[in-house]
Design an enzyme around this catalytic site. Structure first.
Site, PDB file in Angstrom:
ATOM      1  N   HIS A 178       0.861  -1.195   0.000  1.00 48.87           N
ATOM      2  CA  HIS A 178       0.000   0.000   0.000  1.00 48.87           C
ATOM      3  C   HIS A 178       0.894   1.240   0.000  1.00 48.87           C
ATOM      4  CE1 HIS A 178      -2.746   3.070   1.576  1.00 48.87           C
ATOM      5  NE2 HIS A 178      -3.743   2.267   1.240  1.00 48.87           N
ATOM      6  N   CYS A 218      -3.886   2.733  -4.497  1.00 46.80           N
ATOM      7  CA  CYS A 218      -4.750   3.557  -3.643  1.00 46.80           C
ATOM      8  C   CYS A 218      -4.799   4.965  -4.219  1.00 46.80           C
ATOM      9  CB  CYS A 218      -4.230   3.570  -2.207  1.00 46.80           C
ATOM     10  SG  CYS A 218      -5.216   4.624  -1.132  1.00 46.80           S
ATOM     11  N   HIS A 274      -7.909   0.607  -4.023  1.00 47.82           N
ATOM     12  CA  HIS A 274      -8.629   1.427  -3.040  1.00 47.82           C
ATOM     13  C   HIS A 274      -9.079   2.650  -3.821  1.00 47.82           C
ATOM     14  CE1 HIS A 274      -6.477   0.151   0.979  1.00 47.82           C
ATOM     15  NE2 HIS A 274      -7.119  -0.840   0.395  1.00 47.82           N
ATOM     16  N   ASP A 295     -12.862   3.149  -0.717  1.00 51.21           N
ATOM     17  CA  ASP A 295     -11.957   3.457   0.386  1.00 51.21           C
ATOM     18  C   ASP A 295     -12.532   4.633   1.162  1.00 51.21           C
ATOM     19  OD1 ASP A 295      -9.737   3.293   1.979  1.00 51.21           O
ATOM     20  OD2 ASP A 295      -8.485   4.533   0.679  1.00 51.21           O
ATOM     21  N   HIS A 296     -12.643   4.469   2.437  1.00 48.68           N
ATOM     22  CA  HIS A 296     -13.228   5.491   3.324  1.00 48.68           C
ATOM     23  C   HIS A 296     -14.583   5.932   2.772  1.00 48.68           C
ATOM     24  CE1 HIS A 296      -8.870   6.572   4.715  1.00 48.68           C
ATOM     25  NE2 HIS A 296      -9.193   5.308   4.894  1.00 48.68           N
ATOM     26  N   TYR A 320     -14.639   4.852   8.104  1.00 45.03           N
ATOM     27  CA  TYR A 320     -15.327   3.641   7.658  1.00 45.03           C
ATOM     28  C   TYR A 320     -16.826   3.617   7.995  1.00 45.03           C
ATOM     29  CZ  TYR A 320     -10.764   2.000   6.334  1.00 45.03           C
ATOM     30  OH  TYR A 320      -9.547   1.880   5.711  1.00 45.03           O
TER      31      TYR A 320
END
Ligand code: DNO
Length: 401
Positions: free
Chosen positions: A242, A280, A307, A359-360, A376
């Site tokens: 990542h 990401c 992500h 993601d998020h 999250y």
């Protein structure tokens, strides 16, 4: 075919249940054995328990996020050989259980960083913000890391001083607690946040990096890759690193997974599909000199996990603006990933379905009353997943035409 819809789930303590995920169309779960202490072996029985739990709801355990790389491996402490052996054993055990994708990172001490966990969007949603002067205020004036002021331009330190002057003691403490504990604890962070002296423990961890600059950290990463990638290969596991979030050095510590050059260097250390990356978009895009489409195109064959998240850049930082809205053009990136799946199918590769997760997410509606780890929320992520799925369906139609 669309990317595999996956969802980060934090285990049985998560306020979102696996049955909820099945209901909203999630195909694969992204999780970790959070109850196993960082650095210890993940036993087969424990892996199987979680795997069966997920499969009982008609989904699969698509990605491990993360199998944490202990600080002892990053700094090559005396304990490093044992930690590497344990990492290898966990990979073997995961492979034996049929779990084939493992995400990890190589960020010193601190994983991701935000300075405000409750930034209000005009419509009332809540997101996370990274403000550079506030971060410098934390480093120089709250944490009082020795030598910190010298790591930043004088003008920024001046602004940070003003930010610090505007905070009362409680606000300064909350800032430190958010950065060191709240955003790190749930991802098996390095600092034990339950201890009152957590700031000192954090400073001690930083001090252990004395003499470890970027080339040295790279050498440690190369050593890690040479120790674990062959084992991953034998075990049928694809590792995917990542990127740094944010992708620049913080706290005087080097960060070496921030740019295309870094990622190519990593891929070239060991030429194997098992030595891959997590793409990401939120992390990589924070550096404006990163061309995300170029990164995705150049490294597509090694991307094992995506992500997807957007940022809105501001003068002094960025905030997480949702999934489609913001400074990143998501369309070309998603298109490259979908084209890569087609290329893999044509090549006869088996890993033709790439997992992605929203993601998020923006905290919305009932998210305000539901327990969740920062970043999250259920509804905000669900909205993002739906938006990204719609975009993929449209791109697939175009590619088919
Ligand atoms: C934060 C996450 C990171 C990520 C790790 C992967 O929300 O994106 O903690 O899981 O860096 O190893």
């Amino acid at each position: 075919m669309a990317l595999e819809k996956t969802w980060r789930w934090f285990g049985s303590g998560d306020s979102v249940r696996l049955s909820d995920l099945a209901q909203i169309g999630v195909e694969g779960v992204v999780t970790a054995l959070h109850h196993i202490p960082n650095g210890e072996v993940w036993p087969v029985e424990e892996i199987l328990k979680v795997k069966h739990q997920i499969e009982a709801h008609g989904m699969r355990w698509s990605v491990v996020e993360s199998l944490p790389v202990s600080e002892g491996i990053k700094i090559q402490s005396a304990d490093c050989p044992r930690l590497l052996q344990n990492y290898q054993s966990s990979l073997r055990n995961l492979g034996a259980c049929g779990i084939d994708t493992v995400c990890y990172n190589f960020m010193p001490v601190l994983d991701w960083v935000r300075t405000d966990l409750h930034y209000l969007l005009p419509g009332g949603g809540e997101v996370m913000y990274f403000d550079f002067p506030t971060f410098v205020a934390f480093d120089v004036f709250v944490l009082q890391r020795p030598g910190a002021a010298g790591d930043y331009p004088e003008t920024v330190v001046k602004r940070a001083e003003a930010v610090f002057a505007s905070m009362d003691a409680a606000a300064a403490e909350a800032l430190a607690h958010n950065i060191i504990v709240v955003t790190q604890g749930f991802i098996d962070g390095a600092v034990d946040g339950s201890r009152p002296e957590y700031k000192h423990l954090f400073l001690d961890l930083i001090a252990r990096y004395q003499g470890i600059d970027a080339p040295r950290l790279r050498a440690h990463l190369a050593h890690f890759l040479h120790s674990v990638v062959p084992v991953a290969e034998e075990s049928g596991v694809r590792l995917c690193i990542h990127p740094d979030d944010p992708p620049f050095p913080v706290l005087g510590l080097p960060r070496i997974v921030s740019t295309l050059e870094d990622l190519e260097w990593i891929c070239n250390q060991y030429d194997s599909v098992s030595n891959g990356i997590s793409f990401c978009t939120g992390s990589l895009s924070v550096r404006r000199d990163n061309d995300l489409a170029e990164i995705a195109r150049r490294l597509s064959a090694r991307i094992h996990f995506a992500h997807l998240r957007n940022n809105q850049f501001t003068e002094d930082g960025f905030y997480e603006s949702g999934h489609l809205e913001g400074s990143i053009d998501m369309f070309p990136l998603v298109k490259i990933l979908l084209e890569e799946q087609r290329r893999r199918r044509a090549e006869g590769r088996k890993d033709t379905r790439m997992p992605f997760r929203p993601d998020h997410g923006v905290k919305l509606l009932d998210d305000m009353h539901r327990m969740a780890n920062p970043g999250y929320p259920l509804i905000g992520r669900m909205k993002g997943m739906a938006e990204l799925a719609g975009m993929q369906a449209a791109i697939e139609r175009i590619l088919d035409a």
